[in-house]
Design an enzyme around this catalytic site. Structure first.
Site, PDB file in Angstrom:
ATOM      1  N   SER A 121      20.212 -37.883  46.179  1.00 13.35           N
ATOM      2  CA  SER A 121      19.323 -36.791  46.576  1.00 13.35           C
ATOM      3  C   SER A 121      18.807 -36.010  45.380  1.00 13.35           C
ATOM      4  O   SER A 121      19.506 -35.862  44.367  1.00 13.35           O
ATOM      5  CB  SER A 121      20.124 -35.855  47.484  1.00 13.35           C
ATOM      6  OG  SER A 121      19.418 -34.669  47.703  1.00 13.35           O
ATOM      7  N   TYR A 145      26.696 -29.612  48.692  1.00 12.66           N
ATOM      8  CA  TYR A 145      26.102 -30.894  49.119  1.00 12.66           C
ATOM      9  C   TYR A 145      25.582 -31.657  47.901  1.00 12.66           C
ATOM     10  O   TYR A 145      25.915 -32.834  47.700  1.00 12.66           O
ATOM     11  CB  TYR A 145      24.971 -30.657  50.123  1.00 12.66           C
ATOM     12  CG  TYR A 145      24.142 -31.892  50.348  1.00 12.66           C
ATOM     13  CD1 TYR A 145      24.669 -32.978  51.033  1.00 12.66           C
ATOM     14  CD2 TYR A 145      22.837 -31.994  49.841  1.00 12.66           C
ATOM     15  CE1 TYR A 145      23.925 -34.138  51.205  1.00 12.66           C
ATOM     16  CE2 TYR A 145      22.088 -33.143  50.017  1.00 12.66           C
ATOM     17  CZ  TYR A 145      22.633 -34.207  50.697  1.00 12.66           C
ATOM     18  OH  TYR A 145      21.896 -35.362  50.852  1.00 12.66           O
ATOM     19  N   LYS A 149      26.983 -35.278  46.163  1.00 11.52           N
ATOM     20  CA  LYS A 149      26.175 -36.477  45.888  1.00 11.52           C
ATOM     21  C   LYS A 149      26.269 -36.851  44.408  1.00 11.52           C
ATOM     22  O   LYS A 149      26.315 -38.032  44.055  1.00 11.52           O
ATOM     23  CB  LYS A 149      24.721 -36.234  46.297  1.00 11.52           C
ATOM     24  CG  LYS A 149      24.503 -36.238  47.797  1.00 11.52           C
ATOM     25  CD  LYS A 149      24.559 -37.675  48.344  1.00 11.52           C
ATOM     26  CE  LYS A 149      24.450 -37.719  49.847  1.00 11.52           C
ATOM     27  NZ  LYS A 149      24.490 -39.086  50.387  1.00 11.52           N
TER      28      LYS A 149
END
Ligand code: UDP
Length: 329
Positions: A121, A145, A149
């Site tokens: 991402s 988050y 990743k």
């Protein structure tokens, strides 16, 4: 002579981007095998290949599925992906996205599966110093988050080097739109993404849109994002797998169109496409939102031969609108 089709283990294959990728894999002659815990995924989205329900953290279940199907490669989408929730409950994100990925990598290592395409991402970049964002832009995530990743990318690189696993980490910018055939689409629950929420506000099937922040240092004060069609993302996964098989070195690759659209641009695009007004109100900034995220996807074009089929924001919103009219019936 019949050539045996390759089976691809697709973790999170019942998800939004995962299911579109399964469709693209099947169209390219692969056999997708969906492995999904169905916490956020939808059984109805599994239309290409078998579904095996399971969690990436469940090593025994993963072993059983791998031993039954003998996949040639893995596409790894399974992850929690709500930025706000990752801030309030980071343990959930590190447990699933990081520890779960570790379990998957260990299973790949032990079963000698040596190809991986990972769903990464632009959230790994945080607030970039320079735009557009290339793969060399420093990765400084600003929420758990994005950090999860980035940690997964790091583990993948280390396992790749130690255990001869070829990998590509695809760093998506803002996934949007729906399958042009409307067989599948975006169906998050809860929905937090701008385009579906703007469409719901327009159709009266949802509340007015809340615009998070109108005092950013951008032309109209709202955040800029690089929206990329979900089927274009799906196509890139298939290209990445083929490129690995042809010897492309393991690396990260950005996926975006390179155009920045503001939140108000999206409101205007939804109005144009639907012919309906989009009621909205202005609210304070949302925690964890970088002001501008725009990709440089030169690497995807040159190394993968990737070319977006839908670059205009209208063409992306049109597919989302068609899906919502169908899904909301
Ligand atoms: N956004 C907004 N209202 C919403 C949802 C999103 O103003 O109800 C804004 C958000 O602040 C960001 C952009 O729209 O600037 C895209 O948000 P989305 O959640 O779709 O994707 P993200 O960029 O967070 O991955």
């Amino acid at each position: 002579m019949t050539v045996e089709k390759k089976t691809i283990l697709v973790t999170g294959g019942a998800s939004y981007i995962g299911s579109h990728t399964c469709k693209a894999l099947a169209a390219a002659g692969y056999v997708p095998l969906v492995y999904d815990n169905l916490i956020h995924g939808h059984q109805s989205a599994v239309q290409w290949g078998n579904l095996e329900q399971g969690d990436i953290a469940d090593r025994a279940r993963l072993n059983a599925v791998i031993e039954r199907y003998h996949p040639n490669a893995v596409m790894h989408f399974a992850a929690f992906a709500y930025i706000g929730e990752s801030v309030s409950d980071p343990g959930k994100y590190y447990r699933n996205n990081v520890a779960g990925t570790l379990t998957l990598l260990e299973a790949m290592r032990d079963h000698r599966i040596n190809r991986l395409v990972f769903s990464s991402s632009c959230a790994t970049y945080g607030i970039p110093d320079q735009l557009p964002i290339t793969e060399a832009t420093p990765q400084r995530p600003i929420n758990p988050y994005g950090a999860s990743k980035l940690m997964a990318e790091r583990m993948i690189a280390d396992f790749g080097a130690a255990h001869e696993i070829g990998w590509i980490a695809l760093r998506y910018f803002n996934a949007a739109g729906a399958d042009p055939d409307q067989e599948i689409g975006e169906a998050h629950d809860p929905e937090t993404h701008l385009i579906p929420l703007a469409i719901r506000a327009a159709s009266g099937r949802g509340p007015s849109l809340t615009i998070f922040g109108s005092d950013y240092d951008t032309p109209d004060g709202t955040c800029l994002r690089d929206y990329v069609h979900v089927s274009d993302l799906a196509a890139a996964h298939v290209l990445a797998l083929a490129a690995l098989d042809q010897g492309l070195p393991s690396q990260a690759i950005n996926l975006g169109n390179g155009d920045g659209y503001s939140v108000l641009d999206i409101v205007a695009a939804v109005k144009r496409v639907t012919g309906l007004d989009v009621p909205y109100c202005l609210a304070p900034r949302r925690h964890g939102d970088p002001p501008i995220l725009i990709s440089d996807a030169t690497r995807a074009r040159t190394l993968l031969g990737w070319a977006s089929q839908r670059t205009s924001i209208e063409s992306i919103v049109e597919t989302a609108w068609a899906w919502h009219q169908r899904a909301d019936r």
